[in-house]
Design an enzyme around this catalytic site. Sequence first.
Site, PDB file in Angstrom:
ATOM      1  N   GLN A 186       0.824  -1.216   0.000  1.00 35.66           N
ATOM      2  CA  GLN A 186       0.000   0.000   0.000  1.00 35.66           C
ATOM      3  C   GLN A 186       0.861   1.269   0.000  1.00 35.66           C
ATOM      4  O   GLN A 186       0.497   2.271  -0.630  1.00 35.66           O
ATOM      5  CB  GLN A 186      -1.018  -0.011   1.158  1.00 35.66           C
ATOM      6  N   SER A 232      19.471 -11.078   1.748  1.00 38.93           N
ATOM      7  CA  SER A 232      20.857 -10.627   1.811  1.00 38.93           C
ATOM      8  C   SER A 232      21.831 -11.800   1.626  1.00 38.93           C
ATOM      9  O   SER A 232      21.508 -12.939   1.949  1.00 38.93           O
ATOM     10  CB  SER A 232      21.093  -9.954   3.162  1.00 38.93           C
ATOM     11  N   GLN A 254      25.618 -12.192   8.352  1.00 39.68           N
ATOM     12  CA  GLN A 254      24.622 -12.175   7.274  1.00 39.68           C
ATOM     13  C   GLN A 254      23.471 -13.127   7.566  1.00 39.68           C
ATOM     14  O   GLN A 254      22.308 -12.834   7.299  1.00 39.68           O
ATOM     15  CB  GLN A 254      25.242 -12.585   5.928  1.00 39.68           C
ATOM     16  N   HIS A 257      20.184 -12.084   9.320  1.00 41.17           N
ATOM     17  CA  HIS A 257      19.169 -11.192   8.722  1.00 41.17           C
ATOM     18  C   HIS A 257      17.804 -11.869   8.659  1.00 41.17           C
ATOM     19  O   HIS A 257      16.816 -11.351   9.140  1.00 41.17           O
ATOM     20  CB  HIS A 257      19.588 -10.738   7.318  1.00 41.17           C
ATOM     21  N   GLU A 322      26.062 -10.125  -3.326  1.00 42.39           N
ATOM     22  CA  GLU A 322      25.806  -8.760  -2.847  1.00 42.39           C
ATOM     23  C   GLU A 322      27.044  -8.226  -2.112  1.00 42.39           C
ATOM     24  O   GLU A 322      27.540  -7.160  -2.420  1.00 42.39           O
ATOM     25  CB  GLU A 322      24.594  -8.808  -1.905  1.00 42.39           C
ATOM     26  N   HIS A 323      27.519  -9.005  -1.121  1.00 45.61           N
ATOM     27  CA  HIS A 323      28.721  -8.639  -0.372  1.00 45.61           C
ATOM     28  C   HIS A 323      29.799  -9.675  -0.628  1.00 45.61           C
ATOM     29  O   HIS A 323      29.548 -10.870  -0.507  1.00 45.61           O
ATOM     30  CB  HIS A 323      28.464  -8.638   1.140  1.00 45.61           C
ATOM     31  N   ASP A 356      27.726  -1.963   6.254  1.00 47.77           N
ATOM     32  CA  ASP A 356      26.291  -1.800   6.515  1.00 47.77           C
ATOM     33  C   ASP A 356      25.976  -0.471   7.181  1.00 47.77           C
ATOM     34  O   ASP A 356      24.918   0.118   6.955  1.00 47.77           O
ATOM     35  CB  ASP A 356      25.796  -2.908   7.475  1.00 47.77           C
ATOM     36  N   HIS A 415      10.680  12.435 -41.988  1.00 49.21           N
ATOM     37  CA  HIS A 415      11.947  12.791 -41.346  1.00 49.21           C
ATOM     38  C   HIS A 415      12.846  13.481 -42.380  1.00 49.21           C
ATOM     39  O   HIS A 415      13.450  14.516 -42.098  1.00 49.21           O
ATOM     40  CB  HIS A 415      12.655  11.539 -40.818  1.00 49.21           C
TER      41      HIS A 415
END
Lengths: 428, 428
Positions: A186, A232, A254, A257, A322-323, A356, A415
């Site tokens: 929402q 992650s 990690q 998470h 990601e890392h 982080d 054109h």
Amino acid sequence: MNILTAEQFANEMKDPSFTMNNEQALDHTVLEIIKHVRKDGDDALIRYTEKFDRAKLNSLTVSEDEFKEARELVDPAFLPALKQAKENIESFHNAQKEQSWFMNKEPGIMLGQKVTPLDKVGVYIPGGKAAYPSSVLMDVIPAKIAGVKKIVITTPPQPNGKVNPYVLVAAEEVGVHTIYKVGGAQAIAALAYGTETIEKVAKIVGPGNAYVARAKKWVYGDVAIDMIAGPSEICVVADETAPPNYVAADLLSQAEHDESASAICIATSNTLAEQIKLEIEKQTATLERKEIIEQSINQHGKIIVASDLTEAFTIVNEIAPEHLQLMIKNASDNVQFIENAGAIFLGNYSPEPLGDYFAGPNHTLPTNGTAKFASPLGVYDFIKKSSIISYSKDAIQDAADQIITIANVEGLTAHANSIRIRKDEPNA
Amino acid sequence: MNILTAEQFANEMKDPSFTMNNEQALDHTVLEIIKHVRKDGDDALIRYTEKFDRAKLNSLTVSEDEFKEARELVDPAFLPALKQAKENIESFHNAQKEQSWFMNKEPGIMLGQKVTPLDKVGVYIPGGKAAYPSSVLMDVIPAKIAGVKKIVITTPPQPNGKVNPYVLVAAEEVGVHTIYKVGGAQAIAALAYGTETIEKVAKIVGPGNAYVARAKKWVYGDVAIDMIAGPSEICVVADETAPPNYVAADLLSQAEHDESASAICIATSNTLAEQIKLEIEKQTATLERKEIIEQSINQHGKIIVASDLTEAFTIVNEIAPEHLQLMIKNASDNVQFIENAGAIFLGNYSPEPLGDYFAGPNHTLPTNGTAKFASPLGVYDFIKKSSIISYSKDAIQDAADQIITIANVEGLTAHANSIRIRKDEPNA
């Protein structure tokens, strides 16, 4: 924690279920929410907030009093740490600023690129039990540096209708005073299409759960989004110079998470792999979020034994983590071999949590293999470019025949007409 | 061509149907195609090509002989024009190259950003009756400059199984030798997920019809895409210095693209608006693609009379046009007031077709109001960045307490542990 060979891992990567997108099941709910927010505006937001967050709101907006209250609720040690983090993040992102430029290739010809900040940006900050003041810094600071004039935050309220005080203090610290108590799909719908209270924005950024991610995919195109973030991930490449207890601590950071987070280690020997595995078991027992960690490690954790660094880097580039931590001898000399990673941490003293919260580079990073094509969030995400083209009468007349040739080849004769009229009627 | 006041236009913009996304009706077909390509690979491609393009293929790949044949089929005037366009496009895009960089904020701390080209890129070139060699140049050249190693093209074949010779010659000229005879949603699915013949890419770029655009929305996230392109648009701001016949020619050049293309003029006087309207009628009668132009102009063309340039620029920024021509006194002094536009053409001698083919800036531009957040295609679309973080032992120990404070606030105690272990066990 499973230990596997590079070959076993390669076979696992081939299994299509590894990257299959299972989120289509969410679509029914998410599209229903988007439809209702577009139709009923604020009323829908208040209804969904009561349903999903169990909060009855009189106002969707955080009040001045609530900001003041938050300052009194936070740990006194927090503010100096936050201010230092802010300074570091600003210093890094300032280096990403881009300038408008132009070139005069020939007399009468000017070409260029104008850089303009986005007008309005919406930042989504997750709520629930946890607080994410660091995400406030990481999402707002690059937008501010880019020059975005209007930045708003949406975040789900707690059941008492309040927003986490750490989020409020962080928002005030980076100069955001408009915070809406709305979360989930929402909130994304409101930012994308606008309601009576929430103005439509040009871009939506920030992390979120599966509903938020799916809603972002749906509104993409009508509005810009930063990325569709998945769970992650960390990948640590470790050789014999890496202390096993450090490696284990970083993998576990990690894993905490959530259950779907993934912690992968690529070790250059079986002995090292065994040592790291033992350390993981030892440290897990002492950690607060043990249950989450155990599930994450059991389901997604693995230690891959590579025969050498070349093989290790091939695996890294295939995973595109990601890392990435390079806990190896001469880490910085080996950065050249890394093609795909969101952030690269060098050596034994650059653990991922440093990035982080604190070092300066952004913690919003491409997940789920998208580092093959995507970048960390940056100042470049909050600007857009316009090309500039200026030809003189002489310049267009010189180029006219060649342009007309190409236009005719493509069958676009109007054109060609637009060029020809400037050649044939030069003094119109 | 309707003439309306700024107020009438503002009311029209408020009508939500103006931006409503009606493409969901395509989803059934597009998802079916994607599913089948993922399941049946090349077989599905050959089946769909027979069904949609009426071509029976033995091979999905353009052969060396077909490249040779193409050279003999093209207009001899084409090659020099193409080469000049290529040189101009290269010169402009070379200015967009980005460098890796690093900073040493303090002793023991190195931060940076590594720039890496994407590994594999797929370029979609539309087919059918028309030829689009200019799109080959505009999509391939920035990828090459970025350093992309593997670039392939997909384009739908003609019913005889051949690809347009102008496309082949342009591809060869920019060094692309792998061309697949596949179009539509099936081509996008093949590039996104791979088949026996077509390798999965990291990013898909290039224009296409509604099926292609919708397929790109669906695969987005599994693969990067340039943008979801809508019908082409032009907006010309004209004051009394603008020759009405030039303005009309430029509006018509956009209108000829297709029936849904939109040509909007903002004139600073009613007299000028009437003159332009007359010129449009006069020139339309002489143009080859008259039928398409008439439909486009009747449905989407309009001349808005603004009271002054300030009002004109407000309207421009609200529309956020793909192409903007400023045919006004001191055009370049007024660029500062333009916030949202894909490309800005200055003065009476910089008509939009100059940018389509020749000047150098990219002709792949954000449409349908997305210039509020999106940029022209550029070298920056074919690279991605990785952050670099390197702290020494002293540096992490100095920062440890502050990082631990923030980690604890967020409830992520294993994050705190990863920092603490380096403080408490520094000589591990």
